[in-house]
Design a protein around this motif. Structure first.
Motif, PDB file in Angstrom:
ATOM      1  N   LYS A 182      58.617   8.070  29.123  1.00  0.00           N
ATOM      2  CA  LYS A 182      59.525   8.566  28.079  1.00  0.00           C
ATOM      3  C   LYS A 182      60.919   8.137  28.507  1.00  0.00           C
ATOM      4  CE  LYS A 182      60.969  12.871  25.753  1.00  0.00           C
ATOM      5  NZ  LYS A 182      60.707  12.407  24.380  1.00  0.00           N
ATOM      6  N   GLU A 183      61.506   7.235  27.732  1.00  0.00           N
ATOM      7  CA  GLU A 183      62.781   6.624  28.101  1.00  0.00           C
ATOM      8  C   GLU A 183      62.637   5.971  29.483  1.00  0.00           C
ATOM      9  OE1 GLU A 183      65.701   9.692  27.629  1.00  0.00           O
ATOM     10  OE2 GLU A 183      65.544   9.674  25.449  1.00  0.00           O
ATOM     11  N   ASN A 184      63.472   6.367  30.455  1.00  0.00           N
ATOM     12  CA  ASN A 184      63.439   5.720  31.760  1.00  0.00           C
ATOM     13  C   ASN A 184      62.535   6.440  32.762  1.00  0.00           C
ATOM     14  OD1 ASN A 184      64.386   3.652  33.566  1.00  0.00           O
ATOM     15  ND2 ASN A 184      65.659   5.194  34.576  1.00  0.00           N
ATOM     16  N   ALA A 185      61.830   7.468  32.305  1.00  0.00           N
ATOM     17  CA  ALA A 185      60.969   8.246  33.191  1.00  0.00           C
ATOM     18  C   ALA A 185      59.517   7.825  33.016  1.00  0.00           C
ATOM     19  CB  ALA A 185      61.115   9.736  32.898  1.00  0.00           C
ATOM     20  N   MET A 186      58.774   7.770  34.118  1.00  0.00           N
ATOM     21  CA  MET A 186      57.355   7.428  34.068  1.00  0.00           C
ATOM     22  C   MET A 186      56.586   8.258  35.078  1.00  0.00           C
ATOM     23  SD  MET A 186      57.331   3.675  35.950  1.00  0.00           S
ATOM     24  CE  MET A 186      58.399   2.950  34.709  1.00  0.00           C
ATOM     25  N   ALA A 187      55.308   8.507  34.789  1.00  0.00           N
ATOM     26  CA  ALA A 187      54.494   9.337  35.674  1.00  0.00           C
ATOM     27  C   ALA A 187      53.019   9.030  35.486  1.00  0.00           C
ATOM     28  CB  ALA A 187      54.747  10.817  35.412  1.00  0.00           C
ATOM     29  N   LEU A 188      52.269   9.332  36.511  1.00  0.00           N
ATOM     30  CA  LEU A 188      50.812   9.268  36.487  1.00  0.00           C
ATOM     31  C   LEU A 188      50.263  10.677  36.302  1.00  0.00           C
ATOM     32  CD1 LEU A 188      48.030   7.827  37.156  1.00  0.00           C
ATOM     33  CD2 LEU A 188      48.524   8.354  39.539  1.00  0.00           C
ATOM     34  N   VAL A 189      49.254  10.818  35.454  1.00  0.00           N
ATOM     35  CA  VAL A 189      48.560  12.095  35.264  1.00  0.00           C
ATOM     36  C   VAL A 189      47.081  11.846  35.493  1.00  0.00           C
ATOM     37  CG1 VAL A 189      48.201  14.065  33.735  1.00  0.00           C
ATOM     38  CG2 VAL A 189      50.269  12.662  33.475  1.00  0.00           C
ATOM     39  N   ALA A 206      67.482  14.128  36.493  1.00  0.00           N
ATOM     40  CA  ALA A 206      66.631  15.314  36.355  1.00  0.00           C
ATOM     41  C   ALA A 206      66.293  15.606  34.895  1.00  0.00           C
ATOM     42  CB  ALA A 206      67.322  16.517  36.999  1.00  0.00           C
ATOM     43  N   ASP A 207      67.245  15.402  33.992  1.00  0.00           N
ATOM     44  CA  ASP A 207      66.973  15.675  32.577  1.00  0.00           C
ATOM     45  C   ASP A 207      65.848  14.795  32.058  1.00  0.00           C
ATOM     46  OD1 ASP A 207      68.888  17.644  32.427  1.00  0.00           O
ATOM     47  OD2 ASP A 207      70.453  16.323  31.625  1.00  0.00           O
ATOM     48  N   GLU A 208      65.863  13.507  32.427  1.00  0.00           N
ATOM     49  CA  GLU A 208      64.790  12.602  32.006  1.00  0.00           C
ATOM     50  C   GLU A 208      63.451  13.033  32.610  1.00  0.00           C
ATOM     51  OE1 GLU A 208      67.317   8.413  31.512  1.00  0.00           O
ATOM     52  OE2 GLU A 208      65.854   8.644  33.124  1.00  0.00           O
ATOM     53  N   ALA A 209      63.474  13.431  33.879  1.00  0.00           N
ATOM     54  CA  ALA A 209      62.246  13.855  34.540  1.00  0.00           C
ATOM     55  C   ALA A 209      61.673  15.108  33.884  1.00  0.00           C
ATOM     56  CB  ALA A 209      62.512  14.105  36.020  1.00  0.00           C
ATOM     57  N   LEU A 210      62.537  16.065  33.585  1.00  0.00           N
ATOM     58  CA  LEU A 210      62.081  17.306  32.957  1.00  0.00           C
ATOM     59  C   LEU A 210      61.571  17.055  31.544  1.00  0.00           C
ATOM     60  CD1 LEU A 210      64.907  19.702  34.181  1.00  0.00           C
ATOM     61  CD2 LEU A 210      62.473  19.877  34.758  1.00  0.00           C
ATOM     62  N   ALA A 211      62.230  16.174  30.809  1.00  0.00           N
ATOM     63  CA  ALA A 211      61.780  15.861  29.451  1.00  0.00           C
ATOM     64  C   ALA A 211      60.388  15.251  29.474  1.00  0.00           C
ATOM     65  CB  ALA A 211      62.774  14.922  28.772  1.00  0.00           C
ATOM     66  N   LEU A 212      60.121  14.389  30.455  1.00  0.00           N
ATOM     67  CA  LEU A 212      58.797  13.790  30.551  1.00  0.00           C
ATOM     68  C   LEU A 212      57.757  14.838  30.915  1.00  0.00           C
ATOM     69  CD1 LEU A 212      56.866  11.421  30.543  1.00  0.00           C
ATOM     70  CD2 LEU A 212      57.559  10.910  32.897  1.00  0.00           C
ATOM     71  N   VAL A 213      58.053  15.711  31.877  1.00  0.00           N
ATOM     72  CA  VAL A 213      57.106  16.761  32.254  1.00  0.00           C
ATOM     73  C   VAL A 213      56.810  17.657  31.063  1.00  0.00           C
ATOM     74  CG1 VAL A 213      56.772  18.837  33.657  1.00  0.00           C
ATOM     75  CG2 VAL A 213      57.696  16.763  34.707  1.00  0.00           C
ATOM     76  N   GLN A 214      57.830  18.040  30.320  1.00  0.00           N
ATOM     77  CA  GLN A 214      57.621  18.915  29.163  1.00  0.00           C
ATOM     78  C   GLN A 214      56.752  18.237  28.107  1.00  0.00           C
ATOM     79  OE1 GLN A 214      61.692  19.770  28.139  1.00  0.00           O
ATOM     80  NE2 GLN A 214      61.981  21.128  29.900  1.00  0.00           N
ATOM     81  N   ALA A 215      56.939  16.930  27.914  1.00  0.00           N
ATOM     82  CA  ALA A 215      56.110  16.191  26.954  1.00  0.00           C
ATOM     83  C   ALA A 215      54.664  16.123  27.443  1.00  0.00           C
ATOM     84  CB  ALA A 215      56.677  14.793  26.739  1.00  0.00           C
ATOM     85  N   ILE A 216      54.472  15.894  28.736  1.00  0.00           N
ATOM     86  CA  ILE A 216      53.113  15.859  29.292  1.00  0.00           C
ATOM     87  C   ILE A 216      52.430  17.209  29.110  1.00  0.00           C
ATOM     88  CG2 ILE A 216      51.795  15.690  31.441  1.00  0.00           C
ATOM     89  CD1 ILE A 216      53.861  13.570  32.356  1.00  0.00           C
ATOM     90  N   VAL A 217      53.156  18.285  29.407  1.00  0.00           N
ATOM     91  CA  VAL A 217      52.590  19.631  29.275  1.00  0.00           C
ATOM     92  C   VAL A 217      52.085  19.876  27.859  1.00  0.00           C
ATOM     93  CG1 VAL A 217      53.188  22.092  29.260  1.00  0.00           C
ATOM     94  CG2 VAL A 217      53.913  20.643  31.180  1.00  0.00           C
ATOM     95  N   ARG A 218      52.828  19.430  26.882  1.00  0.00           N
ATOM     96  CA  ARG A 218      52.448  19.666  25.486  1.00  0.00           C
ATOM     97  C   ARG A 218      51.279  18.802  25.036  1.00  0.00           C
ATOM     98  NH1 ARG A 218      57.774  19.066  22.108  1.00  0.00           N
ATOM     99  NH2 ARG A 218      56.260  19.294  20.389  1.00  0.00           N
TER     100      ARG A 218
END
Length: 275
Positions: A182-189, A206-218
Motif C-alpha cells: 500500500k503506497e510505499n509500504a509492503m509486507a508478507l502475510v 510509521a503512518d504508512e506502516a500502520l495504514a498497511l497493517v490496518q488494511a491487512i487486518v480488514r
C-alpha cells in the motif's frame, strides 16, 4: 537417560517434522509443520531422544548468505528442562557454524538472552511480539496491491545486512501466503500454527506502516501476530491503540561483536526463528 552426561545428540531429518511440531506446540510457539520441514531440509537440525526414542529437544542452524546463519527451534520438553540440554544443542550449532565459517544469529526470550550472553552472543534489535484477536470487518475490504516477493526480499537485505531469499521465497510461495503493498509500504502475510503472521514489513514512515497493517487486518479473519521493532515507537503505539496486545519481549542477538548499522530499519521482522 539419567543425566546430561549420557545425552546423545543426533542429526534430524525431514521425517522428524511432526515430532518437532509437538515440541513447538508444547511451548505454544506459532511454527507449523511447513516451517519444520524447511529447517530440516535446508538447515542442520540437532535433536535429543529419550530412552523410548521420543524427541525431547531440538536446535537448528540455518545457513544464509555472506557468512551468516540462524540458530532457532531451541526447544526442550518440560520434563527435561534445566539439565543443560539446550546449551549442549546450541553449542553443537555454534561448532557447526564455526566449521562452516558462519556467524550465528538468534532470537531470544528474556530468559534465553541471559543464557546466550555468556556464550558470546551480543544484543542487536529489541523486539516485541504483538497479537490481535481479529474477527474481521463488515466494512468493504480495502484494495491492496500484490507485491513482487523479490522486491520484499531486496528491502530485507537492507534491513538484515545479508540476503534471506530462500526463506522469504519459501514463505511467500506457500498456499495462503500473500505479499501485499500500500503506497510505499509492503509486507508478507503467512500462516502459522495458531495465527496468521505479518512480517517482514517495510515502509517509509510509521503512518504508512500502520495504514498497511490496518488494511491487512480488514482483509483477514482470525488472530494475527506481528513482531515489531521496539525502536519504532510511533508504530508500536499505533498498534496498541488499535487493539494489538504486547505478548512478550524478545531480543535479536549476534554471536561475537554487534553488526554494523543496517541500511533500513524494518517496522516488523520475519522468520520461524522464534515462536
Amino acid at each position: 537417560m539419567a543425566d546430561t552426561e549420557e545425552i546423545a545428540i543426533v542429526r534430524l531429518g525431514v521425517a522428524d517434522a511432526a515430532a518437532g511440531l509437538v515440541l513447538s506446540a508444547e511451548a505454544r510457539w506459532n511454527q507449523n509443520e511447513d516451517d519444520w520441514r524447511f529447517f530440516l531440509s535446508k538447515g542442520v537440525v540437532f535433536g535429543v531422544r529419550d530412552d523410548t526414542n521420543r524427541l525431547i529437544a531440538t536446535a537448528a542452524l540455518l545457513p544464509y548468505t555472506a557468512g551468516n546463519a540462524w540458530i532457532s527451534m531451541v526447544l526442550v520438553t518440560e520434563s527435561w528442562r534445566r539439565r543443560g540440554i539446550a546449551t549442549k544443542l546450541v553449542d553443537a550449532c555454534l561448532s557447526t557454524a564455526k566449521q562452516m565459517g558462519l556467524t550465528s544469529w538468534l532470537d531470544a526470550t528474556p530468559a534465553g538472552a541471559t543464557v546466550y550472553g555468556p556464550l558470546g552472543f551480543a544484543p542487536t534489535l529489541e523486539l516485541r511480539r504483538l497479537r490481535l484477536e481479529n474477527s474481521g470487518s463488515s466494512a468493504p475490504a480495502p484494495s491492496l496491491e500484490t507485491c513482487d516477493p523479490t522486491a520484499l526480499a531486496a528491502r530485507d537485505v537492507g534491513a538484515m545486512g545479508f540476503a534471506r531469499h530462500a526463506l522469504l521465497a519459501e514463505f511467500a510461495g506457500r498456499t495462503g501466503s500473500r505479499v501485499v503493498k500500500k503506497e510505499n509500504a509492503m509486507a508478507l502475510v503467512r500462516d502459522g500454527r495458531t495465527a496468521r503472521h505479518i512480517g517482514p514489513l517495510f515502509a517509509g514512515n510509521a503512518d504508512e506502516a500502520l495504514a498497511l497493517v490496518q488494511a491487512i487486518v480488514r482483509t483477514e479473519r482470525g488472530p494475527l501476530l506481528l513482531d515489531a521493532v521496539h525502536g519504532q515507537t510511533e508504530f508500536l503505539d499505533g498498534l496498541t491503540s488499535t487493539g494489538w496486545n504486547i505478548e512478550r519481549p524478545f531480543q535479536r542477538m549476534r554471536f561475537g561483536d554487534t553488526a554494523a548499522q543496517v541500511l533500513e530499519l524494518p517496522f516488523a521482522v520475519a522468520g520461524p526463528e522464534f515462536g
